[in-house]
Design an enzyme around this catalytic site. Sequence first.
Site, short mmCIF file in Angstrom:
data_model
loop_
_atom_site.label_atom_id
_atom_site.label_comp_id
_atom_site.label_asym_id
_atom_site.label_seq_id
_atom_site.Cartn_x
_atom_site.Cartn_y
_atom_site.Cartn_z
N ASP A 29 0.87 -1.18 0.00
CA ASP A 29 0.00 0.00 0.00
C ASP A 29 0.90 1.23 0.00
OD1 ASP A 29 -2.61 1.36 0.39
OD2 ASP A 29 -1.70 1.95 2.30
N GLU B 220 -1.30 -1.23 -5.79
CA GLU B 220 -2.48 -0.48 -6.20
C GLU B 220 -2.27 0.02 -7.63
OE1 GLU B 220 -3.61 2.68 -3.30
OE2 GLU B 220 -1.65 2.22 -2.50
N CYS C 38 -12.61 -4.78 5.31
CA CYS C 38 -12.01 -5.43 6.47
C CYS C 38 -11.26 -6.67 5.97
CB CYS C 38 -13.08 -5.84 7.47
SG CYS C 38 -12.48 -6.99 8.73
N CYS D 88 -12.85 -10.11 7.69
CA CYS D 88 -14.12 -10.74 7.31
C CYS D 88 -14.61 -10.32 5.92
CB CYS D 88 -15.20 -10.44 8.36
SG CYS D 88 -15.75 -8.73 8.34
N CYS E 29 -13.87 -2.91 12.78
CA CYS E 29 -14.85 -3.47 11.85
C CYS E 29 -16.20 -3.61 12.55
CB CYS E 29 -14.39 -4.82 11.33
SG CYS E 29 -15.61 -5.62 10.27
N CYS F 107 -16.98 -7.79 12.51
CA CYS F 107 -16.21 -8.79 13.26
C CYS F 107 -15.40 -8.19 14.40
CB CYS F 107 -15.31 -9.59 12.33
SG CYS F 107 -13.92 -8.63 11.69
N ASP G 44 -3.39 1.47 7.11
CA ASP G 44 -2.49 1.14 6.00
C ASP G 44 -2.14 -0.35 5.95
OD1 ASP G 44 -2.52 3.82 5.31
OD2 ASP G 44 -0.78 4.27 6.58
#
Length: 365
Positions: free
Chosen positions: A183, A271, A324, A327, A343, A346, A353
């Site tokens: 990232d 990305e 997330c 999950c 989240c 979950c 990051d």
Amino acid sequence: MLKAYKYRLHPNNEQKIYFAKSFGSVRFIYNQMLANRIELYTKYKDDKELLKVNKPRTYTSFKYEYEFLKEIDNLALANAQLDLNNAYKKFFKEGAGFPKFKSKSRSKKSYKTNNQGGNIRIEENKIKLPKVGFVKIKYHQQFDGLIKSCTVSQSPTGKFYVSILVDEEDYEWIPAKNKIGIDLGITHFAITSNDDGISEKYNNPKFLRKAEKKLIKAQKALSRKKKGSKNRNKARLILAKKHEKVANQRRDFLHKLSYKITSENQVIVIETLRSSNMLKNHKLAKSISDVSWYEFTRQLEYKSAWLGRTLIKADRWFASSQICSNCGVNGGKKTLDIREWTCVKCDSVHDRDINASINLLNLAN
Ligand SMILES: [Zn+2]
């Protein structure tokens, strides 16, 4: 892995004459051998046994007949014979056209020689070639490996070049042993997560951040100067020099990081940068990080290609910072100041990051 490097040569007059003789001799021997083969074929085409017994002449047999061939690099002549053999193979096996005679005006001026026991080597700004000695070379790009062969050529405009085939270290291709997701951020330059569950944050080096701050200052100083004034020109020059220095330092930092990542991992997920966003951005601090990201992506791409790595670019709209990683639920958009979130489904607590880099890594599975 074999790789070709091409350089400009600056031969002296004597060497130019030798190159011209070599180009001519290689073409000559090729044509002689081709003529001989055609002659044999027309003579014996109706008797396969005779055709088999009457082997075509080799390049060495012509050397006794034509004195001038003795001056020429023996391997250059041997390669002309190989060329002809290959042209024949292509004709018979691949249905290519019948080998043609090489004309003086239309065929490429070149000859190829091989490295045998170090008879070709580079010393500083010179290359040693068999029978020629040391020729000045513009050695602008260094390589690290064993020289296999060299092809000397002359362009239609009269410039001389050498193309060097180098056997570089072979990197063993290991299918997807290590995977990594990257990232790209602003607070940290890059945040990575690998499939061993290790996450790392890479900051821009301090000296680089300092230099970039100075750059922003110089930019501001420039914009305060009167248009067309002497001082403005001075400020512009200072800024240009700073830009150059920062660009070099940045490239160096990025090379080290992209080398580390491509040498340690076989699958790399990044990305996809949106160029439309970039164009809209006028803030210098942001544009600096954009430049770094682009350069970093470019380096990852060509280094991956070079080392046989798989580089995956996430879909342009992939919401790496919203999903997330535990999950898979999409937690919605988050402004840049949100560095940590929980989240809703979950209850996992995420570093913004690191979570994004894990989502990218998951695209490799
Ligand atoms: Zn979750």
